[in-house]
Write a protein that holds these residues in place. Structure first.
Motif, mmCIF file in Angstrom:
data_model
loop_
_atom_site.group_PDB
_atom_site.id
_atom_site.type_symbol
_atom_site.label_atom_id
_atom_site.label_comp_id
_atom_site.label_asym_id
_atom_site.label_seq_id
_atom_site.Cartn_x
_atom_site.Cartn_y
_atom_site.Cartn_z
ATOM 1 N N VAL A 138 -10.492 0.928 -3.063
ATOM 2 C CA VAL A 138 -11.985 0.935 -2.825
ATOM 3 C C VAL A 138 -12.676 1.460 -3.926
ATOM 4 O O VAL A 138 -13.695 1.018 -4.367
ATOM 5 C CB VAL A 138 -12.449 1.299 -1.333
ATOM 6 N N GLN A 139 -12.300 2.761 -4.359
ATOM 7 C CA GLN A 139 -13.137 3.501 -5.660
ATOM 8 C C GLN A 139 -12.899 2.722 -6.962
ATOM 9 O O GLN A 139 -13.747 2.610 -7.481
ATOM 10 C CB GLN A 139 -12.508 4.907 -5.675
ATOM 11 N N GLN A 181 -15.044 0.040 -7.857
ATOM 12 C CA GLN A 181 -16.631 0.466 -8.027
ATOM 13 C C GLN A 181 -16.596 1.342 -9.307
ATOM 14 O O GLN A 181 -17.657 1.992 -9.401
ATOM 15 C CB GLN A 181 -16.901 1.117 -6.841
ATOM 16 N N PHE A 184 -17.411 -7.366 -2.844
ATOM 17 C CA PHE A 184 -17.233 -6.670 -1.342
ATOM 18 C C PHE A 184 -16.200 -7.781 -0.732
ATOM 19 O O PHE A 184 -15.173 -7.149 0.035
ATOM 20 C CB PHE A 184 -18.504 -6.879 -0.642
ATOM 21 N N ILE A 196 -12.695 -6.885 -1.940
ATOM 22 C CA ILE A 196 -12.350 -5.556 -1.392
ATOM 23 C C ILE A 196 -12.009 -5.484 0.181
ATOM 24 O O ILE A 196 -10.916 -4.861 0.686
ATOM 25 C CB ILE A 196 -13.485 -4.532 -1.501
ATOM 26 N N PRO A 243 -17.856 -0.241 0.559
ATOM 27 C CA PRO A 243 -18.334 -0.204 -0.846
ATOM 28 C C PRO A 243 -19.932 0.011 -1.045
ATOM 29 O O PRO A 243 -20.570 -0.844 -0.512
ATOM 30 C CB PRO A 243 -17.821 -1.249 -1.729
ATOM 31 N N ASN A 244 -20.285 1.064 -1.813
ATOM 32 C CA ASN A 244 -21.739 1.294 -1.869
ATOM 33 C C ASN A 244 -22.265 0.170 -2.700
ATOM 34 O O ASN A 244 -23.643 -0.018 -2.558
ATOM 35 C CB ASN A 244 -21.971 2.545 -2.598
#
Lengths: 294, 302
Positions: free
Chosen positions: A219-220, A223, A268, A271, B142-143
């Motif tokens: 997830v990180q 991003q 999104f 993910i 997720p932001n």
């Protein structure tokens, strides 16, 4: 506790509920709506149906490039980082006197990793005449064009992320240390070698932690922004232009909020699908002892 | 090598058998291998940081001429010139800005997380299961998907170019990771003392303040330390919300100085990078126990 009122607990969690509604739930739905609009901040959002998505998938070469760069980045960074974190944790998980010293040394880069200063440092040590090339030169290897060559730039960004394997390692180490030592002794008496013990005892017992690290790191990684933005600004030739950079540029440089929202939703969706696959597959490979989990 | 293997043998009261010797030698070899490998990797990990510190005292001419970290003619001109910046402000201003973002945000996080975790860990209320699920979901959300409408929201209420967008979400327990960490910590604490206090007539709020908070301290310290460090390192938040240079935190100021001074003054940028990392490093080394514990109990990003 006290039966005074069933609303008491709700009163305590109310800050969270307000924050959830205002800063998570509403923006979440709003961005979904915006992804079907054309919105340049000057006039109000104009409904365009699936236009944004259609353009993304059929006519946007930058998106294609950015998506493939992102996928390569995530699928190389996450396994590399986790494998390395696990390997070091296993080596550390031994009656070594200096275990705390090493753990600290490995953890420091994770603490600092996301900062601008570290990205700056990365630029200098991988510069044409930077630290890494000077070291390579001293052992007779030709200098590498770390950032200027589109074939290398993404790898250099990947290294920055892998350098921060410390937090995943600390979690692995905590899990390894909680494995019941008597299991090892029993296996050793039965004549199992170190590899067999690792493969058939240690590894299954720490699968919940592997699973946790896998999800969080994925997830990180999807991003990642600071590294490529500061070090390469997405270049050269968009070879490090990860989707978060594209979204940022669309939203905050060209103020194309609708289109940026559509890209964010595609990201999104990717993910989420991967997370769901991970959860679904976890039934097959994650081992839960069935206790100690609250 | 022989001398090293002799040490454990010498301590042994009885002469060891051949098999024992073989085992010891094997264990020793494994030890040496582990130490060697760990030291090598550790050095590779840490050397960039050591080099950074050394390089910040080098002259620009020396910077790209040797890989060693010890400067041949140490100078602090990088610090003096870098501190002045190319803006009307010094780095002192940017450090104060960072501090002014961090302190209210951290206090807000600690207070809101305590209240919310107390609510979740100690009470039953309608919708609790669902709300707790949203904590987990937010942890994974997720932001990137909420960022744009958040920006629009803050724009509409006139909070752009202020620190409010950075403070308020955290003060409303917006960092799901911290909420989750404190809940997990609180669940593991026995309730006896709280129940005794309640029997003696304390209100739930008194129980929280006088009984629960002292026991939660280790977790709250972890929360504050992580929040300090993440906020100090945060770049994207200020990048989106802060536009006037006078309000820049250190992270944005550093990026600005790369963009404006790059061509000639490397040592200024490296010197300011050292200063930018110093608070986080200092906090980490003073309190690393809390970091390691926090990360091991809650799991963490990074």
């Amino acid at each position: 506790m006290g039966g005074e009122s069933k609303w008491m607990g709700l009163w305590y969690v109310s800050p969270y509920v307000i924050g959830l509604l205002l800063f998570t739930a509403f923006p979440f739905l709003a961005s979904f709506y915006l992804s079907f609009t054309d919105y340049d901040l000057l006039s109000s959002p104009e409904w365009v149906g699936l236009d944004n998505y259609e353009k993304l998938f059929t006519r946007d070469r930058t998106f294609d490039k950015s998506l493939s760069v992102t996928l390569i980045y995530v699928f190389s960074t996450v396994p590399l980082k986790l494998a390395f974190a696990l390997f070091i944790a296993v080596v550390l998980n031994y009656r070594l006197k200096a275990i705390n010293l090493f753990r600290t040394a490995y953890y420091v880069p994770s603490i600092l990793g996301g900062s601008v200063a570290i990205a700056v440092l990365w630029r200098y040590i991988f510069a044409d005449t930077g630290l890494v090339n000077m070291m390579l030169a001293s052992i007779g290897i030709d200098p590498v064009n770390w950032f200027g060559d589109p074939n290398n730039a993404l790898f250099t960004i990947t290294l920055l992320r892998c350098w921060q394997f410390g937090s995943a390692m600390v979690i692995f180490l905590a899990a390894l240390q909680s494995v019941d030592k008597s299991l090892y002794e029993a296996a050793a008496i039965d004549g199992a070698g170190p590899w067999k013990i690792f493969r058939h005892i240690t590894l299954p017992l720490i699968t919940p932690v592997i699973f946790f690290n896998l999800i969080m790191q994925t997830v990180q990684a999807f991003q990642e922004f600071n590294g490529p933005y500061i070090i390469t600004d997405g270049g050269p030739m968009k070879s490090t232009y990860l989707l978060p950079l594209y979204i940022y540029d669309k939203a905050f440089k060209s103020f194309d909020m609708g289109y940026a929202s559509a890209i964010a939703w595609v990201l999104f969706a990717i993910i989420m699908v991967l997370t769901l696959i991970a959860f679904w597959s976890s039934k097959k490979w994650v081992y839960y002892a069935g206790d100690k989990r609250s | 090598m022989a001398a090293i293997t002799d040490i454990p043998v010498a301590k042994s009261p009885e002469p060891p058998t051949a098999i024992e010797l073989k085992h010891r030698r094997k264990a020793l070899r494994s030890q040496i291998l582990r130490y060697g490998l760990l030291s090598l990797v550790g050095l590779i990990m840490i050397y960039p940081l050591i080099w950074l510190i050394g390089a910040s005292f080098k002259t620009n001419a020396e910077m790209f001429s040797s890989p060693g970290f010890w400067p041949s003619e140490p100078t602090i001109s990088g610090y003096i010139e870098g501190w002045k910046t190319s803006t009307p402000y010094t780095f002192g201003r940017f450090f104060l800005n960072s501090l002014w973002i961090i302190i209210p945000k951290t206090i807000g996080t600690a207070i809101s997380c305590t209240l919310v975790a107390y609510g979740f860990a100690r009470f039953e209320f309608p919708g609790k299961k669902f709300l707790f699920m949203t904590v987990i979901a937010t942890l994974l959300l997720p932001n990137v998907v909420t960022r744009i409408p958040q920006y629009l929201l803050f724009r509409d209420i006139g909070w752009l170019d202020s620190f409010l967008p950075l403070w308020v979400p955290s003060a409303l327990a917006g960092d799901a990771f911290f909420v989750f960490m404190v809940i997990q910590f609180l669940r593991a604490i026995p309730r006896d003392m709280e129940e005794a206090a309640r029997v003696d007539g304390a209100t739930t709020l008194q129980t929280l303040i006088y009984i629960v908070v002292p026991m939660l301290m280790p977790a709250l310290i972890s929360v504050c330390l992580f929040q300090f460090m993440w906020t100090m390192n945060d770049f994207l938040g200020p990048l989106i919300y802060i536009s006037s240079v006078e309000k820049y935190p250190v992270s944005l100021a550093l990026k600005l100085s790369i963009d404006t001074t790059e061509a000639f003054a490397w040592n200024q940028i490296l010197a300011m990078s050292v200063l930018a990392l110093a608070p986080s490093l200092a906090v980490f080394f003073m309190a690393q126990k809390y970091f390691i514990e926090g990360i091991s109990t809650g799991g963490v990003k990074g």
